[in-house]
Design an enzyme around this catalytic site. Sequence first.
Site, PDB file in Angstrom:
ATOM      1  N   ASP A 487      26.363 -16.243 -24.012  1.00 36.36           N
ATOM      2  CA  ASP A 487      25.671 -15.001 -23.660  1.00 36.36           C
ATOM      3  C   ASP A 487      24.422 -15.242 -22.833  1.00 36.36           C
ATOM      4  OD1 ASP A 487      27.200 -12.962 -24.777  1.00 36.36           O
ATOM      5  OD2 ASP A 487      26.385 -13.308 -26.771  1.00 36.36           O
TER       6      ASP A 487
HETATM    7  C1  BGC Z   1      21.026 -15.360 -28.111  1.00 35.62           C
HETATM    8  C2  BGC Z   1      22.519 -15.510 -28.135  1.00 35.62           C
HETATM    9  C3  BGC Z   1      23.160 -14.209 -28.475  1.00 35.62           C
HETATM   10  C4  BGC Z   1      22.654 -13.122 -27.567  1.00 35.62           C
HETATM   11  C5  BGC Z   1      23.346 -11.822 -27.918  1.00 35.62           C
HETATM   12  C6  BGC Z   1      20.612 -14.213 -27.229  1.00 35.62           C
HETATM   13  O1  BGC Z   1      19.242 -14.037 -27.301  1.00 35.62           O
HETATM   14  O2  BGC Z   1      20.434 -16.565 -27.689  1.00 35.62           O
HETATM   15  O3  BGC Z   1      22.882 -16.520 -29.074  1.00 35.62           O
HETATM   16  O4  BGC Z   1      24.551 -14.326 -28.385  1.00 35.62           O
HETATM   17  O5  BGC Z   1      21.267 -13.028 -27.624  1.00 35.62           O
HETATM   18  O6  BGC Z   1      22.604 -10.751 -28.090  1.00 35.62           O
HETATM   19  C1  NOJ Z   2      25.916 -15.754 -30.442  1.00 36.61           C
HETATM   20  C2  NOJ Z   2      26.853 -14.632 -30.143  1.00 36.61           C
HETATM   21  O1  NOJ Z   2      27.078 -13.893 -31.310  1.00 36.61           O
HETATM   22  C3  NOJ Z   2      28.145 -15.129 -29.582  1.00 36.61           C
HETATM   23  O2  NOJ Z   2      28.954 -14.056 -29.232  1.00 36.61           O
HETATM   24  C4  NOJ Z   2      27.885 -16.027 -28.403  1.00 36.61           C
HETATM   25  O3  NOJ Z   2      29.099 -16.496 -27.959  1.00 36.61           O
HETATM   26  C5  NOJ Z   2      26.955 -17.156 -28.760  1.00 36.61           C
HETATM   27  N1  NOJ Z   2      25.754 -16.630 -29.324  1.00 36.61           N
HETATM   28  C6  NOJ Z   2      26.594 -18.026 -27.586  1.00 36.61           C
HETATM   29  O4  NOJ Z   2      25.719 -17.381 -26.731  1.00 36.61           O
END
Ligand code: BGC
Ligand code: NOJ
Length: 814
Positions: A487
């Site tokens: 993400d």
């Molecule tokens: C986080 C990710 C997460 C994303 C979704 C980011 O700030 O680092 O792990 O999946 O937010 O909202």
């Molecule tokens: C947490 C999110 O829930 C997941 O959907 C994502 O793939 C990982 N972070 C990596 O960014």
Amino acid sequence: MKYGYFDDRNREYVITQPDTPLPWINYLGCQAYFGIISNTAGGYSFYRDARLRRITRYRYNNAPFDLGGRYLYVRDDASGEFWSPSWQPTRQQLENYSCRHGLGYTTIGSRYQGIEASTRYFVPLDENLEIWQLTVTNDRPQAAELCIFSLIEFCLWDAQDDSTNFQRNFNIGEVEVENGVIYHKTEYRERRDHFSFFACSEPLAGFDTQRDTFLGPYRGWENPIVIARGQSCNSIAHGWAPIGSHHIKVALEPGESRQIVFVLGYQENVREEKFDPPNSQVINKKKAKCTLSRYLTSANADAAFEKLRAYWDDLLGICQVETPDVHTNRMVNIWNAYQCMATFNMSRSASFYESGIGRGLGFRDSNQDLLGFVHMVPERARERILDLASTQLPTGGAYHQYQPLTKRGNNDIGGGFNDDPHWLILGVAAYLKETGDWGILDERVPYDNQPGSETPLYEHLQRSFCYTLQRLGPHGLPLIGRADWNDCLNLNCFSDSPGQSFQTTTNKDGKVAESVFIAGLFVLAGCELAEITRHRGRTAEAHSYLAEVAKMKETIRKHGWDGEWFLRAYDDFGRKIGSKECPEGKIFIETQGFCTLAGIGLEHGSAAQALESTRKLLATKHGIVLHQPAYTRYYLEYGEISSYPPGYKENAGIFCHNNPWVIIGETRVGNGDAAHDYYIRINPSAREGISDLHRCEPYVYAQMIAGRDAPTHGEAKNSWLTGTAAWNYYAITQWILGIRAGYDGLVFEPVVPRAWRGFRATRKFRGVTYNITVDRAGPGNQVTLEVDGSAVSGSVVPPPPHGTKTVAVQVTLQ
Ligand code: BGC
Ligand code: NOJ
């Protein structure tokens, strides 16, 4: 250093010191009423949706970190001294203390000045309530005159509003108190048809419902004036902050024990029957009273508890293993499976790190989570799949998240995460392999929840696949959109304004940046879709999918390979990401893991080479980091990934979620030693001895362990709600132990360490119990199968004749 120990026989983790490095928590509830509870009784409860239907209030990121919860106070009337048996909030030096986190329940007890007090908290099956069973024992040589006070703070339902809209909130709080039961009814007068109730089994010496009366001016939960004085005020909340507190007097002879039951519950009424009498403003309490009469006795509470135990025994009984490694056994048999159920219930919404208001159920997340829970709750997995597919968009794309209460796609976040659709294919594939319920593909499911738009679920999968084909970039690789699995790799975001969301800001039209990760995902999903299609007798269609898969593999070979490892992506300028040409971020775990697990490059050695590079450049003793070198500054063209200080989260942290991709990759090249070694590096139980460094619970996975670039390398964060749970469970059970659900039966292909002489397992699969023995007769992974004493060729045990209950499988590894 440890803060407790595993009690494997009772399936509990026992914490023996209350001041754990972080709150070590557990979940209560497994259907509609849920709670989170820490080892000092901190936490809160909600009905279905942690944002929209919050029952009790909780303030996140407090100091101390965890404050507010399901508190009890014991007061010694002779001395006036009072304390909390769960340590918080009074924090006395207790004579002993233990918190037993079990499956769906938590028991916290302690001893102070010869008084033992222990409370078991749980949510009975099929009820929207929680029970607190307190046992107080007087171990003193003389009689004790005690008072018990309970305490919860009510949330005004919408947790987001509750923590922001004070100009309104301070005026709307309302309660009723009848026969000692406290009913919280804020907004019941208008559009809410639900209320909560808090009751106690004993006659009361008083109660309080107004927080400020209970606490007194400038006093906190550790020193409420009511308790200092030893008498409740019978306050009725009008506005401000409604709480629930009961006051009970308990006189105990030496050696005497008393049980007191508290029940906190949630009740809905039909609108026409909200009030009793009908034209009044008084809550109709009929249903609540009926429920209370059942649960306010110890015997009934005990019976409900036994049912809960049986429920978990059944679920966990579906897959049990006995390997030479205690950490593997403990995680597979108890905690990892349990955590998978927590991710089923919560997705990423409510933990001590997810506030319950930020994120609903993720499309990608929930589909992946299926891998870990589908065998335990197949019917509910089916419902989840249909809910998820109903939020898919007609383009084949998907809303990134939806709210569990409304089941509607979340417009604030929207879609455009170009990996999302493929996870639906993988989720459905996992479901079909586990259950053989092919009928699900004919279920008619809408797009974006629009009535009239329904097509068979099968068409949703077709659209998922085509979504990528219609969005290929300059190299023929999939366009990344807002992001793929990572993400934080936001290649079309280009955000330079503080506070902008990296996930939803898009400043480029997205026609250039491509993802090698989605290419790998496409290959895996395409192979599954082809299998599914073949099963439906559409051979030509299946071939067309396989042709696209072959084309994509070729594109990866040409444009997704960097010489010694898989590239990660191309940015908006068409420049490589995850290449030896890059000054930072030369190699990424995602493509090494996902491409090898998808079997890409197995035949020409690039899979083995990618894994070798991973070992050399990314593996640490605490797990495999996400990339190297970490980004040392903010890159406008990469987005959030470079916003994190080096070593944390997606910027080269050990993102535990994708370690199992490499683990599965290692099994695909036949390297059981490496696979299990990586598995153990992040196994929480195996890290118990370094709890001071690891800091999170030793019984569940955390999302992230700080990478080697961080000053706190080895420190875990964000425990419980992470795809790590499902992927590790899947990696260990289906790939290392190799007992894999397949379309045509149970597959046996263990790739275990060479030093293992074998292992045993029991697996229930499509109504049959498989009693499995694996013996090693040679150092390799070559499988010979005997089923009920007869040799079977290959590695698949086809379904036994109808009516067969158990099957003995003997696997020999050569
Ligand atoms: C986080 C990710 C997460 C994303 C979704 C980011 O700030 O680092 O792990 O999946 O937010 O909202
Ligand atoms: C947490 C999110 O829930 C997941 O959907 C994502 O793939 C990982 N972070 C990596 O960014």
